[in-house]
Design a protein around this motif. Structure first.
Motif, PDB file in Angstrom:
ATOM      1  N   GLY A 134       0.738  -1.631  -0.146  1.00  0.00           N
ATOM      2  CA  GLY A 134      -0.179   0.308   0.148  1.00  0.00           C
ATOM      3  C   GLY A 134       1.229   0.942   0.131  1.00  0.00           C
ATOM      4  O   GLY A 134       2.319   1.441   0.772  1.00  0.00           O
ATOM      5  N   ARG A 135       0.468   2.523  -1.262  1.00  0.00           N
ATOM      6  CA  ARG A 135       1.389   3.550  -1.310  1.00  0.00           C
ATOM      7  C   ARG A 135       1.073   4.575  -0.059  1.00  0.00           C
ATOM      8  O   ARG A 135       1.959   5.031  -0.322  1.00  0.00           O
ATOM      9  CB  ARG A 135       1.467   4.294  -2.382  1.00  0.00           C
ATOM     10  CG  ARG A 135      -0.265   4.149  -2.726  1.00  0.00           C
ATOM     11  CD  ARG A 135      -0.647   4.909  -3.767  1.00  0.00           C
ATOM     12  NE  ARG A 135      -2.371   4.911  -3.922  1.00  0.00           N
ATOM     13  CZ  ARG A 135      -3.303   4.229  -3.836  1.00  0.00           C
ATOM     14  NH1 ARG A 135      -2.623   3.236  -4.243  1.00  0.00           N
ATOM     15  NH2 ARG A 135      -4.315   4.855  -3.931  1.00  0.00           N
ATOM     16  N   VAL A 136       0.227   3.954   0.707  1.00  0.00           N
ATOM     17  CA  VAL A 136      -0.491   4.975   2.211  1.00  0.00           C
ATOM     18  C   VAL A 136       0.319   4.330   3.385  1.00  0.00           C
ATOM     19  O   VAL A 136       1.357   4.815   3.896  1.00  0.00           O
ATOM     20  CB  VAL A 136      -1.129   5.511   2.045  1.00  0.00           C
ATOM     21  CG1 VAL A 136      -1.450   6.272   3.452  1.00  0.00           C
ATOM     22  CG2 VAL A 136      -1.157   6.754   0.648  1.00  0.00           C
ATOM     23  N   SER A 137       0.560   2.888   3.599  1.00  0.00           N
ATOM     24  CA  SER A 137      -0.108   2.588   4.434  1.00  0.00           C
ATOM     25  C   SER A 137       1.190   1.843   5.004  1.00  0.00           C
ATOM     26  O   SER A 137       1.095   1.413   5.924  1.00  0.00           O
ATOM     27  CB  SER A 137      -1.415   1.656   5.063  1.00  0.00           C
ATOM     28  OG  SER A 137      -1.246   0.107   3.813  1.00  0.00           O
ATOM     29  N   GLY A 138       1.548   1.211   3.900  1.00  0.00           N
ATOM     30  CA  GLY A 138       2.645   0.421   4.210  1.00  0.00           C
ATOM     31  C   GLY A 138       2.691  -1.737   3.678  1.00  0.00           C
ATOM     32  O   GLY A 138       3.205  -1.872   4.443  1.00  0.00           O
ATOM     33  N   LEU A 139       1.151  -1.473   4.024  1.00  0.00           N
ATOM     34  CA  LEU A 139       0.634  -2.545   4.675  1.00  0.00           C
ATOM     35  C   LEU A 139       0.476  -3.222   2.943  1.00  0.00           C
ATOM     36  O   LEU A 139      -0.374  -2.736   1.881  1.00  0.00           O
ATOM     37  CB  LEU A 139      -0.598  -2.651   4.901  1.00  0.00           C
ATOM     38  CG  LEU A 139      -0.731  -2.461   6.154  1.00  0.00           C
ATOM     39  CD1 LEU A 139      -1.792  -1.951   7.166  1.00  0.00           C
ATOM     40  CD2 LEU A 139       0.147  -2.591   7.334  1.00  0.00           C
ATOM     41  N   PRO A 140       0.321  -5.172   3.147  1.00  0.00           N
ATOM     42  CA  PRO A 140       0.391  -5.703   2.274  1.00  0.00           C
ATOM     43  C   PRO A 140      -1.081  -5.318   1.578  1.00  0.00           C
ATOM     44  O   PRO A 140      -2.231  -5.703   2.099  1.00  0.00           O
ATOM     45  CB  PRO A 140       0.673  -7.300   2.136  1.00  0.00           C
ATOM     46  CG  PRO A 140       1.039  -7.078   4.142  1.00  0.00           C
ATOM     47  CD  PRO A 140       0.697  -5.493   4.395  1.00  0.00           C
ATOM     48  N   ARG A 141      -1.004  -5.460   0.214  1.00  0.00           N
ATOM     49  CA  ARG A 141      -2.402  -5.354  -0.495  1.00  0.00           C
ATOM     50  C   ARG A 141      -2.822  -6.427  -1.213  1.00  0.00           C
ATOM     51  O   ARG A 141      -1.912  -6.517  -2.488  1.00  0.00           O
ATOM     52  CB  ARG A 141      -3.093  -4.576  -0.841  1.00  0.00           C
ATOM     53  CG  ARG A 141      -2.653  -2.514  -0.241  1.00  0.00           C
ATOM     54  CD  ARG A 141      -4.302  -3.023   0.781  1.00  0.00           C
ATOM     55  NE  ARG A 141      -3.831  -2.096   1.593  1.00  0.00           N
ATOM     56  CZ  ARG A 141      -4.063  -1.741   3.404  1.00  0.00           C
ATOM     57  NH1 ARG A 141      -5.052  -2.889   3.271  1.00  0.00           N
ATOM     58  NH2 ARG A 141      -4.016  -0.567   3.794  1.00  0.00           N
ATOM     59  N   ARG A 142      -4.067  -6.963  -1.454  1.00  0.00           N
ATOM     60  CA  ARG A 142      -3.896  -8.325  -2.017  1.00  0.00           C
ATOM     61  C   ARG A 142      -4.865  -7.928  -2.536  1.00  0.00           C
ATOM     62  O   ARG A 142      -6.028  -8.445  -2.654  1.00  0.00           O
ATOM     63  CB  ARG A 142      -3.872  -9.770  -1.609  1.00  0.00           C
ATOM     64  CG  ARG A 142      -2.710 -10.044  -0.805  1.00  0.00           C
ATOM     65  CD  ARG A 142      -2.800 -11.550   0.198  1.00  0.00           C
ATOM     66  NE  ARG A 142      -1.418 -11.411   0.158  1.00  0.00           N
ATOM     67  CZ  ARG A 142      -1.320 -12.646   1.585  1.00  0.00           C
ATOM     68  NH1 ARG A 142      -2.057 -13.213   2.113  1.00  0.00           N
ATOM     69  NH2 ARG A 142      -0.435 -12.617   2.135  1.00  0.00           N
ATOM     70  N   THR A 143      -4.866  -8.458  -4.774  1.00  0.00           N
ATOM     71  CA  THR A 143      -5.722  -8.324  -5.007  1.00  0.00           C
ATOM     72  C   THR A 143      -5.952  -9.972  -6.186  1.00  0.00           C
ATOM     73  O   THR A 143      -5.201 -10.042  -6.941  1.00  0.00           O
ATOM     74  CB  THR A 143      -5.440  -7.192  -6.309  1.00  0.00           C
ATOM     75  OG1 THR A 143      -5.504  -5.514  -5.662  1.00  0.00           O
ATOM     76  CG2 THR A 143      -7.095  -6.570  -7.675  1.00  0.00           C
ATOM     77  N   PRO A 144      -6.964 -10.280  -6.502  1.00  0.00           N
ATOM     78  CA  PRO A 144      -7.458 -11.224  -7.109  1.00  0.00           C
ATOM     79  C   PRO A 144      -7.349 -10.760  -8.835  1.00  0.00           C
ATOM     80  O   PRO A 144      -7.775  -9.442  -9.084  1.00  0.00           O
ATOM     81  CB  PRO A 144      -8.761 -11.726  -6.523  1.00  0.00           C
ATOM     82  CG  PRO A 144      -9.532 -10.971  -6.063  1.00  0.00           C
ATOM     83  CD  PRO A 144      -8.143 -10.148  -5.277  1.00  0.00           C
ATOM     84  N   LEU A 145      -6.836 -11.211  -9.326  1.00  0.00           N
ATOM     85  CA  LEU A 145      -7.351 -10.857 -11.015  1.00  0.00           C
ATOM     86  C   LEU A 145      -6.566 -12.379 -11.872  1.00  0.00           C
ATOM     87  O   LEU A 145      -6.566 -13.638 -11.476  1.00  0.00           O
ATOM     88  CB  LEU A 145      -5.817  -9.877 -11.120  1.00  0.00           C
ATOM     89  CG  LEU A 145      -4.165  -9.733 -10.867  1.00  0.00           C
ATOM     90  CD1 LEU A 145      -3.844 -11.289 -11.455  1.00  0.00           C
ATOM     91  CD2 LEU A 145      -4.411  -8.558 -10.685  1.00  0.00           C
ATOM     92  N   GLY A 146      -6.309 -11.938 -12.737  1.00  0.00           N
ATOM     93  CA  GLY A 146      -6.754 -12.777 -14.187  1.00  0.00           C
ATOM     94  C   GLY A 146      -5.310 -12.086 -14.617  1.00  0.00           C
ATOM     95  O   GLY A 146      -4.769 -11.326 -15.136  1.00  0.00           O
ATOM     96  N   GLY A 147      -4.621 -14.087 -15.036  1.00  0.00           N
ATOM     97  CA  GLY A 147      -3.372 -13.543 -16.058  1.00  0.00           C
ATOM     98  C   GLY A 147      -2.821 -14.493 -16.459  1.00  0.00           C
ATOM     99  O   GLY A 147      -3.281 -15.705 -15.826  1.00  0.00           O
TER     100      GLY A 147
END
Length: 131
Positions: A37-50
């Protein structure tokens, strides 16, 4: 941004944030991108396809630089990607000169349909995986 595109963005991101992402990120075989996270510094998890191709993982962001994970990548490109239940570290690169519509043809069909249907500003992202 045109009004219709803005409505599509708001509707899709609200659904993803409140319904889709909390469910999908818990599925063990769902592909997940972890940014810092650019503000929090915490991990941010986003499900996606690729799709993984060799030592690279390719995806297309449906909202380009408006996507939260893209905004996080711009601040810190070090990411992790969970592919088939296994985490991989890597460095993400935004590729604005790549043709995202052509890129979607080589990515998983179901996800690509959703990205094309809801996307308003497509952006290709490549993650160079470590080792």
């Amino acid at each position: 941004m045109p009004r219709l595109a803005d409505l599509r963005f708001r509707a899709a991101t609200t659904f993803q944030r409140r319904v889709g992402n909390p469910i999908l990120r818990r599925l063990p075989l769902q592909t997940v991108l972890e940014t810092t996270g650019r503000v929090s510094g915490l991990p941010r998890r986003t499900p996606l396809g690729g799709r993984r191709v060799g030592d690279s993982f390719w995806l297309v962001s449906e909202f380009g630089e408006r996507s939260q994970y893209v905004r996080n990548i711009k601040v810190d490109p070090r990411v992790r990607v969970r592919i088939r239940g296994r985490w991989h570290t890597g460095t993400a690169q935004l590729l604005p000169d790549d043709d995202p519509v052509a890129r979607l043809r080589g990515l998983p069909r179901f996800n690509s349909l959703g990205v094309r249907a809801f996307g308003t500003d497509l952006l290709t992202v490549r993650v160079e995986l470590d080792g």
